[in-house]
Write a protein that holds these residues in place. Structure first.
Motif, PDB file in Angstrom:
ATOM      1  N   ASN A 148       0.821  -1.211   0.000  1.00  0.00           N
ATOM      2  CA  ASN A 148       0.000   0.000   0.000  1.00  0.00           C
ATOM      3  C   ASN A 148       0.856   1.264   0.000  1.00  0.00           C
ATOM      4  N   ASN A 196       1.999   1.813  -3.493  1.00  0.00           N
ATOM      5  CA  ASN A 196       0.882   2.342  -4.274  1.00  0.00           C
ATOM      6  C   ASN A 196       0.708   3.840  -4.056  1.00  0.00           C
ATOM      7  N   TYR A 216      -5.030   1.849   4.413  1.00  0.00           N
ATOM      8  CA  TYR A 216      -4.474   0.941   5.422  1.00  0.00           C
ATOM      9  C   TYR A 216      -4.625   1.566   6.804  1.00  0.00           C
TER      10      TYR A 216
END
Length: 302
Positions: free
Chosen positions: A86, A89, A241
């Motif tokens: 994450n 990303n 997250y």
């Protein structure tokens, strides 16, 4: 007869600040210190909690200084492969989105800065209309889905590619540049694109750096767009997250879980917040020197 030396010359005093100005400076200093304290305290508290032992956190003894130094939570978060996925990303989304936004905003603002452009008022009106009115959540979702952008980077990048506020600031900056420079470049044979690339952009480093900071921070902190358009966990940014950690802690509290589990979740939140904020804190000092100058030049025409 002797000539006077330099040291014999009468000394002149600089302008003396008035009493009102001295009072203003004192009050201004006190107010700014207060703003700094109010701004830094929550972040320093988060850092202290992320480095403290859970027993001290549960006892409410952690304020600005870590108590019972413990990095277990950091090890736990950094050992999670999904966190780093994450995180990667987020970096990719932020870089791509910022580049696209800077290119589109610069081109649009440069066009709007030309008073001789036919239809300029319509283009300004279109931008301002979108500043105050939007299609709504459901129509936007239907549009992005029908265009096949769901579960792709374009769902995050394209819908928010141009900020109207940033657009107007850049437009005002371009309008403040001397028109004689562009006229001279045109006489030398440069076309519109050559003038923009070789004359205007080199003079616009301050405003571009400011816009990069604005866009990068906005995309880095954004989570709802990805939460809405991504169904796969491996495509989510690190802000989602973090959101899931906060939601997990909230659900644990509402379910009356034991205090240790709730506090452990809160410690993980603090660690994730620190790790998420660090890149912006690292980049900001390199852009800060352009920040004030860029905003002022883009806000005041003269």
């Amino acid at each position: 007869m002797t000539l006077g030396t330099k040291s014999d010359a009468p000394k002149t005093r600089g302008p003396v600040d008035s009493r009102g100005y001295r009072v203003f400076r004192i009050v201004n200093t006190i107010v700014l210190i207060g703003v700094v304290v109010v701004t830094l305290y929550p972040f320093l508290n988060i850092v202290a909690r992320s480095l403290s032992d859970e027993a001290y956190i549960i006892a409410g003894k952690v304020s600005l200084v870590p108590r019972g130094f413990d990095v277990t939570a950091y090890k736990l978060v950094m050992s999670d492969a999904m966190f780093w996925t994450n995180y990667r990303n987020t970096v990719v989304y932020t870089v791509v989105a910022t580049l696209i936004s800077i290119v589109l905003t610069t081109c649009y603002a440069y066009v709007l800065s030309k008073p001789q452009l036919k239809g300029r008022g319509v283009l300004v009106g279109v931008a301002l209309f979108t500043m105050f009115f939007s299609g709504g959540l459901i129509p936007n979702y239907v549009l992005v889905t029908s265009l096949g952008m769901k579960n792709t980077i374009w769902a995050v990048v394209l819908p928010n590619a141009i900020s109207v506020f940033n657009l107007l600031v850049m437009k005002a900056f371009f309008e403040s540049l001397p028109t004689e420079l562009e006229e001279a470049a045109a006489v030398d044979g440069l076309n519109t694109y050559g003038i923009l690339l070789r004359i205007v952009l080199p003079l616009s480093k301050a405003i571009i750096a400011t816009m990069v900071l604005f866009y990068a921070v906005s995309f880095w902190n954004s989570w709802f767009t990805a939460f809405l358009y991504f169904d796969r966990q491996d495509l989510l940014p690190v802000t989602v997250y973090l959101r899931n950690l906060i939601a997990g802690a909230t659900s644990a509290e509402s379910a009356a879980a034991d205090a240790d589990k709730v506090q452990a979740a809160a410690t993980l939140q603090a660690v994730t917040i620190v790790l998420t904020t660090l890149p912006i804190l690292a980049v900001y000092p390199f852009v800060q020197r352009y920040f004030v100058r860029g905003v002022m030049l883009g806000a005041v025409k003269g």
